[in-house]
Design a protein around this motif. Structure first.
Motif, PDB file in Angstrom:
ATOM      1  N   SER A 110       0.774  -1.157   0.306  1.00  0.00           N
ATOM      2  CA  SER A 110      -0.114  -0.218  -0.152  1.00  0.00           C
ATOM      3  C   SER A 110       0.836   1.201  -0.118  1.00  0.00           C
ATOM      4  O   SER A 110       2.273   1.543   0.331  1.00  0.00           O
ATOM      5  CB  SER A 110      -0.580   0.060   1.015  1.00  0.00           C
ATOM      6  OG  SER A 110      -0.168   0.045   2.330  1.00  0.00           O
ATOM      7  N   LYS A 111       0.095   2.473   0.160  1.00  0.00           N
ATOM      8  CA  LYS A 111       0.681   3.829  -0.879  1.00  0.00           C
ATOM      9  C   LYS A 111       1.666   4.023   1.066  1.00  0.00           C
ATOM     10  O   LYS A 111       2.644   4.348   1.161  1.00  0.00           O
ATOM     11  CB  LYS A 111       0.114   4.549  -0.931  1.00  0.00           C
ATOM     12  CG  LYS A 111       0.439   6.163  -1.164  1.00  0.00           C
ATOM     13  CD  LYS A 111      -0.424   7.863  -1.521  1.00  0.00           C
ATOM     14  CE  LYS A 111       0.575   8.800  -1.527  1.00  0.00           C
ATOM     15  NZ  LYS A 111       1.661   9.087  -0.550  1.00  0.00           N
ATOM     16  N   LYS A 112       0.335   3.455   1.964  1.00  0.00           N
ATOM     17  CA  LYS A 112       1.184   3.937   3.677  1.00  0.00           C
ATOM     18  C   LYS A 112       2.419   3.361   3.891  1.00  0.00           C
ATOM     19  O   LYS A 112       3.406   3.821   4.689  1.00  0.00           O
ATOM     20  CB  LYS A 112       0.495   3.496   4.261  1.00  0.00           C
ATOM     21  CG  LYS A 112       0.336   3.405   5.773  1.00  0.00           C
ATOM     22  CD  LYS A 112      -0.579   3.514   6.667  1.00  0.00           C
ATOM     23  CE  LYS A 112      -0.386   3.432   8.167  1.00  0.00           C
ATOM     24  NZ  LYS A 112      -0.930   2.787   9.187  1.00  0.00           N
ATOM     25  N   LEU A 113       2.748   1.400   3.575  1.00  0.00           N
ATOM     26  CA  LEU A 113       3.800   0.955   3.965  1.00  0.00           C
ATOM     27  C   LEU A 113       5.298   1.291   2.626  1.00  0.00           C
ATOM     28  O   LEU A 113       6.319   1.694   2.587  1.00  0.00           O
ATOM     29  CB  LEU A 113       3.653  -0.163   3.389  1.00  0.00           C
ATOM     30  CG  LEU A 113       5.075  -0.839   3.911  1.00  0.00           C
ATOM     31  CD1 LEU A 113       5.372  -0.601   5.491  1.00  0.00           C
ATOM     32  CD2 LEU A 113       4.406  -2.451   4.116  1.00  0.00           C
ATOM     33  N   GLN A 114       4.687   2.502   1.540  1.00  0.00           N
ATOM     34  CA  GLN A 114       5.985   2.522   0.302  1.00  0.00           C
ATOM     35  C   GLN A 114       5.677   3.729   0.370  1.00  0.00           C
ATOM     36  O   GLN A 114       7.257   4.166   1.096  1.00  0.00           O
ATOM     37  CB  GLN A 114       5.064   2.544  -1.301  1.00  0.00           C
ATOM     38  CG  GLN A 114       5.013   1.469  -1.738  1.00  0.00           C
ATOM     39  CD  GLN A 114       3.999   1.656  -3.083  1.00  0.00           C
ATOM     40  OE1 GLN A 114       4.490   3.054  -3.888  1.00  0.00           O
ATOM     41  NE2 GLN A 114       3.407   0.671  -3.724  1.00  0.00           N
ATOM     42  N   ASP A 115       5.103   5.012   1.402  1.00  0.00           N
ATOM     43  CA  ASP A 115       5.641   5.639   2.150  1.00  0.00           C
ATOM     44  C   ASP A 115       6.523   5.680   3.284  1.00  0.00           C
ATOM     45  O   ASP A 115       7.686   5.896   3.158  1.00  0.00           O
ATOM     46  CB  ASP A 115       4.852   6.435   2.261  1.00  0.00           C
ATOM     47  CG  ASP A 115       3.944   7.097   0.799  1.00  0.00           C
ATOM     48  OD1 ASP A 115       4.126   7.700  -0.488  1.00  0.00           O
ATOM     49  OD2 ASP A 115       2.988   7.832   1.256  1.00  0.00           O
ATOM     50  N   LEU A 116       6.685   4.924   3.795  1.00  0.00           N
ATOM     51  CA  LEU A 116       7.471   4.063   5.034  1.00  0.00           C
ATOM     52  C   LEU A 116       8.903   3.949   4.993  1.00  0.00           C
ATOM     53  O   LEU A 116      10.077   3.959   4.816  1.00  0.00           O
ATOM     54  CB  LEU A 116       6.753   3.076   6.126  1.00  0.00           C
ATOM     55  CG  LEU A 116       7.669   2.871   7.062  1.00  0.00           C
ATOM     56  CD1 LEU A 116       8.140   4.753   7.711  1.00  0.00           C
ATOM     57  CD2 LEU A 116       7.117   2.083   7.993  1.00  0.00           C
ATOM     58  N   ALA A 117       8.988   2.891   3.858  1.00  0.00           N
ATOM     59  CA  ALA A 117      10.028   2.489   2.687  1.00  0.00           C
ATOM     60  C   ALA A 117      10.415   3.417   2.037  1.00  0.00           C
ATOM     61  O   ALA A 117      11.317   3.401   2.705  1.00  0.00           O
ATOM     62  CB  ALA A 117       9.547   1.774   2.290  1.00  0.00           C
ATOM     63  N   ASN A 118      10.337   4.434   1.833  1.00  0.00           N
ATOM     64  CA  ASN A 118      10.788   5.398   1.032  1.00  0.00           C
ATOM     65  C   ASN A 118      11.388   6.509   1.809  1.00  0.00           C
ATOM     66  O   ASN A 118      12.164   6.994   1.181  1.00  0.00           O
ATOM     67  CB  ASN A 118       9.757   5.952   0.036  1.00  0.00           C
ATOM     68  CG  ASN A 118       9.718   5.535  -1.515  1.00  0.00           C
ATOM     69  OD1 ASN A 118      10.514   4.784  -1.469  1.00  0.00           O
ATOM     70  ND2 ASN A 118       8.325   5.548  -1.831  1.00  0.00           N
ATOM     71  N   SER A 119      10.918   7.113   3.372  1.00  0.00           N
ATOM     72  CA  SER A 119      11.769   7.462   3.733  1.00  0.00           C
ATOM     73  C   SER A 119      12.360   6.942   4.284  1.00  0.00           C
ATOM     74  O   SER A 119      13.793   8.032   4.299  1.00  0.00           O
ATOM     75  CB  SER A 119      10.687   7.597   4.955  1.00  0.00           C
ATOM     76  OG  SER A 119      10.530   6.546   5.887  1.00  0.00           O
ATOM     77  N   TYR A 120      12.977   6.138   4.263  1.00  0.00           N
ATOM     78  CA  TYR A 120      14.405   5.090   4.229  1.00  0.00           C
ATOM     79  C   TYR A 120      15.544   5.361   3.508  1.00  0.00           C
ATOM     80  O   TYR A 120      16.383   5.352   2.672  1.00  0.00           O
ATOM     81  CB  TYR A 120      13.813   4.431   5.339  1.00  0.00           C
ATOM     82  CG  TYR A 120      13.744   3.659   6.623  1.00  0.00           C
ATOM     83  CD1 TYR A 120      14.207   5.225   7.078  1.00  0.00           C
ATOM     84  CD2 TYR A 120      12.563   3.276   6.600  1.00  0.00           C
ATOM     85  CE1 TYR A 120      13.988   4.932   8.428  1.00  0.00           C
ATOM     86  CE2 TYR A 120      12.371   3.367   7.675  1.00  0.00           C
ATOM     87  CZ  TYR A 120      12.917   4.146   9.146  1.00  0.00           C
ATOM     88  OH  TYR A 120      11.787   4.222  10.228  1.00  0.00           O
TER      89      TYR A 120
END
Length: 172
Positions: A10-20
């Motif tokens: 999901s976008k939520k998990l993608q956004d978290l991953a992309n923050s790193y």
């Protein structure tokens, strides 16, 4: 041409991953955060048509599956990659196995460790420092994965969707 089969969270998990990833992953701009279900393989235009059809047949037999990212882990000392560990489940493992049948190129090159990469290609000292920090931050995310994507690599090294498959099958 190079291809692979992935599940996008999901976008939520993608956004978290992309923050790193934007800080720690040189592949950040080349591919969206994903969980690989069939690693990179080569195929020409005619072969990919047939492989796509076969992947479609495999996917028809499988239902959506839960993705539960439970912690931050590392492949060190083999490689300095840091990732969200995804808990394996029966449906995910069965799907991975079916995507590695003889008809689809045979056994996987590596043991299947479900994960979403958040950092890679770091020097050992940097890896150890970053891993220690990220491990304390942790992750606990649950969602359902209801589709897979056959990707191909463009000339600039980036990856894009060739075909999307819905997981709405029934193994009965």
């Amino acid at each position: 041409m190079k291809y692979g089969v992935v599940a996008f969270p999901s976008k939520k998990l993608q956004d978290l991953a992309n923050s790193y990833r934007k800080r720690y992953d040189p592949h950040y701009s080349l591919i969206t955060p994903h969980m690989t279900l069939k690693g990179v393989f080569e195929a020409n235009d005619e072969e990919i048509e047939e492989l796509s059809r076969k992947i479609g047949e495999v996917v028809k037999k499988h239902r959506a599956f839960p993705l539960h990212a439970t912690r931050i882990s590392s492949f060190s000392p083999v490689t300095n990659a840091i990732y969200f560990k995804v808990e394996p489940n029966e449906e995910m493992l069965s799907l991975h196995k079916d995507l590695h049948s003889d008809e689809l190129g045979g056994a996987a090159e590596y043991a299947f460790v479900p994960h979403i990469t958040i950092a890679q290609k770091m020097a050992s000292g940097e890896h150890d420092d970053i891993f220690g920090q990220l491990r304390m931050a942790g992750v606990d995310h649950k969602e359902m994965i209801d589709r897979l994507h056959l990707l191909y690599q463009l000339e600039d090294g980036s990856w894009t969707v060739y075909e999307t498959f819905r997981l709405n099958g029934d193994k009965s």
